[in-house]
Scaffold this motif. Structure first.
Motif, PDB file in Angstrom:
ATOM      1  N   ALA A 141      -2.883  -2.632   5.027  1.00 46.91           N
ATOM      2  CA  ALA A 141      -1.539  -2.509   4.597  1.00 46.91           C
ATOM      3  C   ALA A 141      -0.619  -3.195   4.128  1.00 46.91           C
ATOM      4  CB  ALA A 141      -1.537  -1.642   5.261  1.00 46.91           C
ATOM      5  N   TYR A 142       0.060  -4.580   5.192  1.00 47.22           N
ATOM      6  CA  TYR A 142       0.362  -5.665   5.147  1.00 47.22           C
ATOM      7  C   TYR A 142       0.291  -6.773   3.507  1.00 47.22           C
ATOM      8  CZ  TYR A 142       3.517 -10.095   5.838  1.00 47.22           C
ATOM      9  OH  TYR A 142       3.976 -10.769   5.617  1.00 47.22           O
ATOM     10  N   ARG A 143      -0.905  -6.984   3.700  1.00 48.93           N
ATOM     11  CA  ARG A 143      -1.516  -7.379   2.695  1.00 48.93           C
ATOM     12  C   ARG A 143      -1.805  -7.144   1.189  1.00 48.93           C
ATOM     13  NH1 ARG A 143      -7.070 -10.758   4.491  1.00 48.93           N
ATOM     14  NH2 ARG A 143      -5.199 -11.221   6.023  1.00 48.93           N
TER      15      ARG A 143
ATOM     16  N   ALA B   7      -2.143 -14.398   0.994  1.00 47.47           N
ATOM     17  CA  ALA B   7      -3.683 -14.669   0.707  1.00 47.47           C
ATOM     18  C   ALA B   7      -3.992 -15.663   0.075  1.00 47.47           C
ATOM     19  CB  ALA B   7      -4.468 -13.317   1.243  1.00 47.47           C
ATOM     20  N   LEU B   8      -3.527 -16.073  -1.132  1.00 42.46           N
ATOM     21  CA  LEU B   8      -4.666 -16.682  -2.261  1.00 42.46           C
ATOM     22  C   LEU B   8      -3.017 -18.333  -1.661  1.00 42.46           C
ATOM     23  CD1 LEU B   8      -3.827 -14.858  -5.396  1.00 42.46           C
ATOM     24  CD2 LEU B   8      -5.713 -15.367  -4.578  1.00 42.46           C
TER      25      LEU B   8
ATOM     26  N   ASN C  40      -0.245 -13.135   7.814  1.00 38.22           N
ATOM     27  CA  ASN C  40      -1.175 -13.655   6.805  1.00 38.22           C
ATOM     28  C   ASN C  40      -1.614 -15.308   7.255  1.00 38.22           C
ATOM     29  OD1 ASN C  40      -2.327 -11.231   4.951  1.00 38.22           O
ATOM     30  ND2 ASN C  40      -0.498 -11.831   3.549  1.00 38.22           N
ATOM     31  N   ARG C  41      -0.946 -15.621   7.453  1.00 40.39           N
ATOM     32  CA  ARG C  41      -0.825 -17.256   8.215  1.00 40.39           C
ATOM     33  C   ARG C  41      -1.226 -17.054   9.530  1.00 40.39           C
ATOM     34  NH1 ARG C  41       4.975 -19.606   8.772  1.00 40.39           N
ATOM     35  NH2 ARG C  41       5.361 -19.501   6.771  1.00 40.39           N
TER      36      ARG C  41
ATOM     37  N   LEU D 224       0.728  -5.311   0.402  1.00 38.91           N
ATOM     38  CA  LEU D 224       2.250  -4.579   0.004  1.00 38.91           C
ATOM     39  C   LEU D 224       2.010  -6.707  -0.713  1.00 38.91           C
ATOM     40  CD1 LEU D 224       3.969  -3.078   2.783  1.00 38.91           C
ATOM     41  CD2 LEU D 224       3.962  -2.536   0.671  1.00 38.91           C
ATOM     42  N   THR D 225       1.968  -7.243   0.312  1.00 39.37           N
ATOM     43  CA  THR D 225       2.445  -8.849  -0.539  1.00 39.37           C
ATOM     44  C   THR D 225       1.581  -9.092  -2.252  1.00 39.37           C
ATOM     45  OG1 THR D 225       0.363  -9.509   0.732  1.00 39.37           O
ATOM     46  CG2 THR D 225       2.165 -10.056   1.675  1.00 39.37           C
ATOM     47  N   TYR D 226       0.729  -8.019  -1.989  1.00 32.76           N
ATOM     48  CA  TYR D 226       0.601  -8.670  -3.586  1.00 32.76           C
ATOM     49  C   TYR D 226       1.049  -7.107  -4.018  1.00 32.76           C
ATOM     50  CZ  TYR D 226      -4.490 -10.929  -2.576  1.00 32.76           C
ATOM     51  OH  TYR D 226      -4.896 -12.057  -2.562  1.00 32.76           O
ATOM     52  N   ILE D 227       1.520  -6.627  -3.834  1.00 29.80           N
ATOM     53  CA  ILE D 227       2.624  -6.030  -4.654  1.00 29.80           C
ATOM     54  C   ILE D 227       3.777  -6.144  -5.055  1.00 29.80           C
ATOM     55  CG2 ILE D 227       4.164  -3.449  -4.765  1.00 29.80           C
ATOM     56  CD1 ILE D 227       2.041  -2.496  -2.948  1.00 29.80           C
ATOM     57  N   PHE D 228       4.078  -7.144  -4.387  1.00 29.80           N
ATOM     58  CA  PHE D 228       5.588  -8.274  -4.260  1.00 29.80           C
ATOM     59  C   PHE D 228       5.873  -9.767  -4.874  1.00 29.80           C
ATOM     60  CE2 PHE D 228       6.376  -4.705  -0.846  1.00 29.80           C
ATOM     61  CZ  PHE D 228       7.732  -4.264  -2.041  1.00 29.80           C
TER      62      PHE D 228
END
Length: 402
Positions: A3-5, A107-108, A132-133, A7-11
């Motif tokens: 879920a966290y990952r 992630a990218l 992620n880090r 959200l990072t793609y959304i934002f």
């Protein structure tokens, strides 16, 4: 974690737009943007040390120097969240220390960063726990060690509400906490006790101290350290009262956020006291010195015999008492000290600090604490907080991962 990952793609797009906007306003460069996206020239095989900003990086300097002294061929890739902290690391002038802006917790960019630099280990200063880090570093077999970790009761409560808290704790290789309370909170959140390292507060570790730049008598110099909005006015009111009784007194006012310099200058002017501004290069032949720069707090602690700790007259939890204690300052603080409850409790009980609830209390302390009282309080503070921790003991415990 999924879920966290997500959200990072959304934002990701709004964040990228904000970063490009910074570049367009020239507050950052395209080089900075590239670094935040995980780019930059490779620094293969270094230790990766991340510190959020100037204060955390300054506190980590002794650790960095100890690690470099152990192995002269070692290199340290320092990442920070701010350009000013990056500039601070560059300013140390050691070619073995390479400074970059930290990659975003996406992630990218992180995959590219890790593939490019191939760090031996990730050392995180204090509490920069980006999911992620940590997860991607561990996936590549990179040890993740948190040093001088601080976990307040408020932060622990927030982490406890997150389902990924235990996942993150399981991926951290080892933690050296600042104090017993932080240590216990990490364990409560899921960190195995076997992963605890010797405690250390980096801000009390021996540092290469700069000479005090002002030349004012230390016993009559007061520092208001890391003040927040809502604190400057009562501090200035208190100082004006104390100065009327003791005209030799001088005040260094160092706000937490230098961008507030103009509004603070207006508050000083209303008191009728003369002031100089550090960022303007003004000579300090005045009653109030507005220290509106970053990375110089060490100088201000070295200059003052009496120190008010900001973030404690307003509900910010109070900043660290360890740093002023290490500089032999007598300590004043307000009632809001939840970030360091045990430390301030010990200080107050043993006479190493004085609780001042308002401007009147501050004025009385500023007026009455002379050199003898300051010396006595400074010694009591060091007794209450204990001696500085041994960096060699910590680095010895970390050696198998480094």
């Amino acid at each position: 974690m999924t879920a966290y990952r997500f959200l990072t793609y959304i934002f990701a797009l709004p964040v990228l737009i904000a970063l490009v906007w910074r570049v367009s306003r020239r507050s950052e460069s395209w080089v900075h943007l590239r670094q935040r996206l995980g780019g930059g020239a490779p620094v293969e095989g270094a230790l990766w040390l991340h510190a959020a900003s100037n204060g955390e990086l300054t506190s980590a300097r002794a650790l960095i120097e100890t690690l470099l002294a152990e192995n002269p061929e070692r290199r340290v890739l320092v990442t920070t969240n701010t350009v000013s902290a990056q500039d601070l690391a560059v300013g140390w002038g050691d070619p073995r220390i390479i400074a970059r802006l930290a990659p975003l917790d996406h992630a990218l960019g992180l995959r590219g960063f890790l593939r490019r630099h191939k760090p031996h280990a990730l050392l995180i200063v204090e509490n920069e726990l980006w999911p992620n880090r940590i997860a991607l570093a561990r996936r590549r077999g990179i040890p993740v060690i948190v040093i001088g970790a601080r976990m307040s009761q408020r932060s622990a409560a927030r982490w406890a509400k997150l389902s990924l808290a235990r996942q993150i704790m399981a991926q951290i290789t080892a933690v050296s906490a600042q104090d017993a309370e932080s240590e216990a909170r990490f364990v409560e959140l899921g960190l195995a006790e076997s992963r605890l390292l010797p405690r250390i507060n980096l801000k009390t570790a021996p540092q290469a101290r700069s000479a005090a730049p002002l030349g004012w008598p230390r016993a009559s110099t007061i520092l208001a350290a890391s003040t927040h909005e809502g604190e400057d006015a009562p501090v200035l009111e208190a100082f004006a009262r104390a100065h009327a009784a003791r005209p030799e007194l001088r005040l260094i006012l160092a706000p937490r956020h230098p961008r507030r310099s103009a509004e603070i200058a207006t508050l000083i002017a209303r008191t009728g006291l003369r002031h100089a501004t550090r960022s303007m290069g003004d000579p300090p032949d005045v009653e109030v010195y507005l220290a509106d720069t970053l990375g110089e707090m060490d100088n201000w602690y070295a200059s003052a015999g009496l120190c008010f700790i900001g973030g404690s007259l307003v509900d910010k939890g109070g900043h660290t008492p360890f740093e002023p204690a290490a500089h032999h300052c007598a300590i004043l603080h307000g009632p809001y000290v939840s970030n360091f409850t045990a430390a301030y409790g010990a200080l107050d009980a043993q006479g190493g600090a004085i609780l001042c609830r308002n401007a009147a209390g501050l004025a009385e302390a500023m007026r009455d604490l002379g050199v003898a009282e300051q010396t006595q309080m400074a010694q009591a503070a060091r007794d209450a907080l204990g001696p500085p921790e041994d960096l060699e003991r910590l680095t010895e415990a970390m050696r198998r991962w480094l």
